[in-house]
Design a protein around this motif. Structure first.
Motif, PDB file in Angstrom:
ATOM      1  N   THR A 362       0.833  -1.209   0.000  1.00  0.00           N
ATOM      2  CA  THR A 362       0.000   0.000   0.000  1.00  0.00           C
ATOM      3  C   THR A 362       0.866   1.256   0.000  1.00  0.00           C
ATOM      4  O   THR A 362       0.574   2.231  -0.713  1.00  0.00           O
ATOM      5  N   ILE A 363       1.940   1.239   0.796  1.00  0.00           N
ATOM      6  CA  ILE A 363       2.860   2.380   0.822  1.00  0.00           C
ATOM      7  C   ILE A 363       3.524   2.543  -0.542  1.00  0.00           C
ATOM      8  O   ILE A 363       3.713   3.670  -1.029  1.00  0.00           O
ATOM      9  N   LEU A 364       3.878   1.441  -1.172  1.00  0.00           N
ATOM     10  CA  LEU A 364       4.461   1.502  -2.519  1.00  0.00           C
ATOM     11  C   LEU A 364       3.499   2.170  -3.497  1.00  0.00           C
ATOM     12  O   LEU A 364       3.898   3.045  -4.279  1.00  0.00           O
ATOM     13  N   LEU A 365       2.248   1.746  -3.471  1.00  0.00           N
ATOM     14  CA  LEU A 365       1.258   2.314  -4.392  1.00  0.00           C
ATOM     15  C   LEU A 365       1.061   3.801  -4.119  1.00  0.00           C
ATOM     16  O   LEU A 365       1.016   4.622  -5.055  1.00  0.00           O
ATOM     17  N   ARG A 366       0.960   4.171  -2.846  1.00  0.00           N
ATOM     18  CA  ARG A 366       0.780   5.576  -2.487  1.00  0.00           C
ATOM     19  C   ARG A 366       1.992   6.404  -2.901  1.00  0.00           C
ATOM     20  O   ARG A 366       1.857   7.511  -3.445  1.00  0.00           O
ATOM     21  N   SER A 367       3.191   5.872  -2.676  1.00  0.00           N
ATOM     22  CA  SER A 367       4.411   6.593  -3.040  1.00  0.00           C
ATOM     23  C   SER A 367       4.532   6.717  -4.553  1.00  0.00           C
ATOM     24  O   SER A 367       4.986   7.752  -5.060  1.00  0.00           O
ATOM     25  N   TYR A 368       4.126   5.681  -5.276  1.00  0.00           N
ATOM     26  CA  TYR A 368       4.193   5.748  -6.738  1.00  0.00           C
ATOM     27  C   TYR A 368       3.287   6.862  -7.269  1.00  0.00           C
ATOM     28  O   TYR A 368       3.676   7.624  -8.159  1.00  0.00           O
ATOM     29  N   ARG A 369       2.096   6.960  -6.710  1.00  0.00           N
ATOM     30  CA  ARG A 369       1.169   7.998  -7.171  1.00  0.00           C
ATOM     31  C   ARG A 369       1.691   9.390  -6.846  1.00  0.00           C
ATOM     32  O   ARG A 369       1.601  10.308  -7.667  1.00  0.00           O
ATOM     33  N   LYS A 370       2.253   9.547  -5.658  1.00  0.00           N
ATOM     34  CA  LYS A 370       2.735  10.861  -5.248  1.00  0.00           C
ATOM     35  C   LYS A 370       4.016  11.246  -5.989  1.00  0.00           C
ATOM     36  O   LYS A 370       4.213  12.413  -6.327  1.00  0.00           O
ATOM     37  N   GLN A 371       4.905  10.279  -6.249  1.00  0.00           N
ATOM     38  CA  GLN A 371       6.111  10.630  -6.990  1.00  0.00           C
ATOM     39  C   GLN A 371       5.780  10.953  -8.439  1.00  0.00           C
ATOM     40  O   GLN A 371       6.471  11.747  -9.072  1.00  0.00           O
ATOM     41  N   ALA A 372       4.698  10.371  -8.958  1.00  0.00           N
ATOM     42  CA  ALA A 372       4.272  10.723 -10.314  1.00  0.00           C
ATOM     43  C   ALA A 372       3.786  12.167 -10.379  1.00  0.00           C
ATOM     44  O   ALA A 372       3.806  12.789 -11.436  1.00  0.00           O
ATOM     45  N   ALA A 381      11.240   7.142  -1.576  1.00  0.00           N
ATOM     46  CA  ALA A 381      10.634   6.069  -0.784  1.00  0.00           C
ATOM     47  C   ALA A 381      10.206   4.899  -1.662  1.00  0.00           C
ATOM     48  O   ALA A 381      10.408   3.731  -1.302  1.00  0.00           O
ATOM     49  N   PHE A 382       9.613   5.203  -2.813  1.00  0.00           N
ATOM     50  CA  PHE A 382       9.100   4.140  -3.682  1.00  0.00           C
ATOM     51  C   PHE A 382      10.208   3.178  -4.096  1.00  0.00           C
ATOM     52  O   PHE A 382      10.077   1.952  -3.924  1.00  0.00           O
ATOM     53  N   TYR A 383      11.295   3.699  -4.620  1.00  0.00           N
ATOM     54  CA  TYR A 383      12.341   2.809  -5.121  1.00  0.00           C
ATOM     55  C   TYR A 383      13.124   2.145  -3.987  1.00  0.00           C
ATOM     56  O   TYR A 383      13.586   1.005  -4.137  1.00  0.00           O
ATOM     57  N   THR A 384      13.253   2.815  -2.848  1.00  0.00           N
ATOM     58  CA  THR A 384      13.961   2.202  -1.721  1.00  0.00           C
ATOM     59  C   THR A 384      13.186   1.016  -1.170  1.00  0.00           C
ATOM     60  O   THR A 384      13.746  -0.074  -0.954  1.00  0.00           O
ATOM     61  N   ILE A 385      11.890   1.199  -0.932  1.00  0.00           N
ATOM     62  CA  ILE A 385      11.069   0.105  -0.403  1.00  0.00           C
ATOM     63  C   ILE A 385      10.925  -1.004  -1.438  1.00  0.00           C
ATOM     64  O   ILE A 385      10.934  -2.201  -1.095  1.00  0.00           O
ATOM     65  N   LEU A 386      10.813  -0.643  -2.705  1.00  0.00           N
ATOM     66  CA  LEU A 386      10.704  -1.652  -3.766  1.00  0.00           C
ATOM     67  C   LEU A 386      11.947  -2.533  -3.793  1.00  0.00           C
ATOM     68  O   LEU A 386      11.849  -3.771  -3.865  1.00  0.00           O
ATOM     69  N   PHE A 387      13.133  -1.920  -3.716  1.00  0.00           N
ATOM     70  CA  PHE A 387      14.364  -2.705  -3.673  1.00  0.00           C
ATOM     71  C   PHE A 387      14.374  -3.624  -2.456  1.00  0.00           C
ATOM     72  O   PHE A 387      14.721  -4.808  -2.558  1.00  0.00           O
ATOM     73  N   ALA A 388      14.012  -3.088  -1.294  1.00  0.00           N
ATOM     74  CA  ALA A 388      14.038  -3.891  -0.070  1.00  0.00           C
ATOM     75  C   ALA A 388      13.112  -5.099  -0.178  1.00  0.00           C
ATOM     76  O   ALA A 388      13.458  -6.202   0.268  1.00  0.00           O
TER      77      ALA A 388
END
Length: 459
Positions: A362-372, A381-388
């Protein structure tokens, strides 16, 4: 005519009426200034540097305890900056805090004193995670990440450079003997930590552009070299998967990005064809792709068999399948799990594990929308959590407090899930909206059309 001491309202386009020293802050601040580096930031950076030594065989406990103490101390210092401001408990915070009483219940039944102590330390540390996430601005935290990374890599270059150069040279007869990471760190953990440094460096910029253009390639190069020497294949694969997501995202974002990526991809493919023999031979040697233990036929160095064994272990449990056996108890299984998700199911049960994974997605989805929409922190945050999350498929360090990247990731996840804005950046649109809402500032009438025209020029 106007009365003495009053200012006539401007009509049409007007120049700035007050000098920068006395003009309203919204006029003076053309862009967010650099975050101020204070003692609390220094202590936070020091905790990350100290934790890099927590795998030293002779002093592991000392460095790990010192690193965690410094992190908790920095959290206390951040709390003092605004002691009366409330702390928001985000969904990821609630889940992490829920793991503590569940761990206490399980450990009371099993009488595991070591895990009981670790649970208490985890609770104290995670409270500091929440404080730092909500007291530090995004600029402050990213600045601390960048300074910590540079300090760590500076020590690596000074202490480990000879072994790094030797390990990168092809032609070694016994390549496995050269597989080593700085400070006694396990190669799998090195892939998680240094891979995380690569992703964070590539998606953050807190310095002047010319400095970022110089430092980011250095960070990526040194971290990549450490991962190659350590043969941290899981970390490198996670970096590659994260890069693939970035390429796809940028490809569909704009035509200019698509043209740039197609051109760059074509150049890479051409170079790969030209130097394929050399590249393939180097990769086979560095990653032991022909060995029986770590080769392509080994099932991910036996991970497939280990994962199946771990799932069988979980399914054969009684009450532990629901609430787990307590934090830091996966080591009691008698064999390594080599997956954060199986590790979480062992320690916290299947329900809490599912909640953690769902919340991170959910945090990934929210971060993706906000970084867009242009949020620099949410891109970070999106790419850091995605890598982890990618890397945690192969290793067991997703939820941990004993290494710097796991702690950074927890802070990032907590900060990215807050309802408020994670940074105090001003955008031109928000700046104009505030001016329009309050047209009179510091006794000066503001010409909205003139301000809007000025902001459009800045955009």
């Amino acid at each position: 005519m106007t009365d003495k001491g009053s200012i006539e309202a401007p009509t049409g386009r007007q120049e700035q009426l007050l000098p920068r020293s006395t003009a309203p802050a919204v006029w003076r601040r053309r862009a967010p200034g650099p975050a101020q580096f204070a003692l609390r930031h220094l202590v936070l950076c020091a905790s990350s540097v100290v934790l890099m030594f927590s795998n030293d065989e002779s002093n592991a406990i000392f460095f790990q305890a010192l690193g965690v103490m410094l992190f908790v101390f920095s959290g206390a210092m951040f709390f003092v900056t605004a002691p009366y401001r409330s702390i928001e408990i985000t969904p990821i915070d609630a889940i992490m805090l829920t793991s503590v009483p569940l761990s206490y219940i399980a450990l009371t039944l099993s009488q595991d004193s070591y895990s009981l102590m670790h649970t208490t330390i985890f609770l104290t540390t995670y409270l500091s995670v929440m404080i730092i996430a909500q007291r530090a601005t995004a600029e402050e935290f990213i600045m601390c990440v960048r300074i910590s990374t540079l300090a760590i890599l500076g020590i690596v270059i000074v202490v480990f450079s000879d072994k790094l150069v030797t390990g990168l040279m092809p032609g070694a007869l016994k390549r496995w003997e050269l597989r080593e990471a700085p400070f006694g760190m396990h190669p799998n953990l090195a892939g998680f930590v240094y891979g995380g440094f690569i992703v964070m460096a590539a998606n953050s910029s807190v310095l002047k552009p010319r400095y970022n253009q110089l430092l980011t390639p250095i960070i990526v190069g040194v971290c990549g070299a450490v991962m190659l020497v350590a043969s941290a294949r899981g970390g490198l694969l996670a970096v590659a998967l994260t890069l693939a997501v970035y390429v796809l995202t940028e490809f569909f974002r704009s035509r200019r990005s698509a043209i740039y990526l197609v051109t760059l991809g074509a150049a890479v493919i051409i170079l790969s064809f030209v130097y394929w023999d050399s590249i393939a031979a180097y990769a086979v040697e560095m990653f032991d792709l022909n060995s029986k233990e770590r080769g392509l036929q080994s099932g991910g160095t036996g991970r497939v068999e280990i994962w199946a064994r771990g799932i069988d272990y979980i399914s054969s449990r009684s009450w532990e399948i629901f609430i787990g056996s307590g934090l830091r108890t996966a080591g009691n299984m008698g064999f390594p799990v080599e997956s954060s998700y199986i590790n979480l199911m062992v320690e916290s049960g299947i329900f809490l594990t599912a909640a953690i994974v769902f919340c991170l997605l959910t945090i990934l989805l929210r971060s993706y929308r906000k970084q867009a929409n242009g949020s620099a922190f949410h891109r970070f945050a999106f790419y850091t959590i995605l890598f982890a999350m990618f890397q945690s498929i192969f290793n067991r360090y997703l939820i941990a407090i004993g290494n710097p990247f796991s702690l950074m990731m927890l802070v990032i996840a907590s900060k990215a899930s807050t309802r408020g804005k994670p940074t105090n950046d001003e955008t031109p649109a928000n700046e104009f909206a505030r001016i329009r809402a309050v047209p009179v500032r510091s006794g000066m009438l503001v010409d909205k059309d003139a301000v809007k025209d000025n902001l459009n020029q800045r955009i």
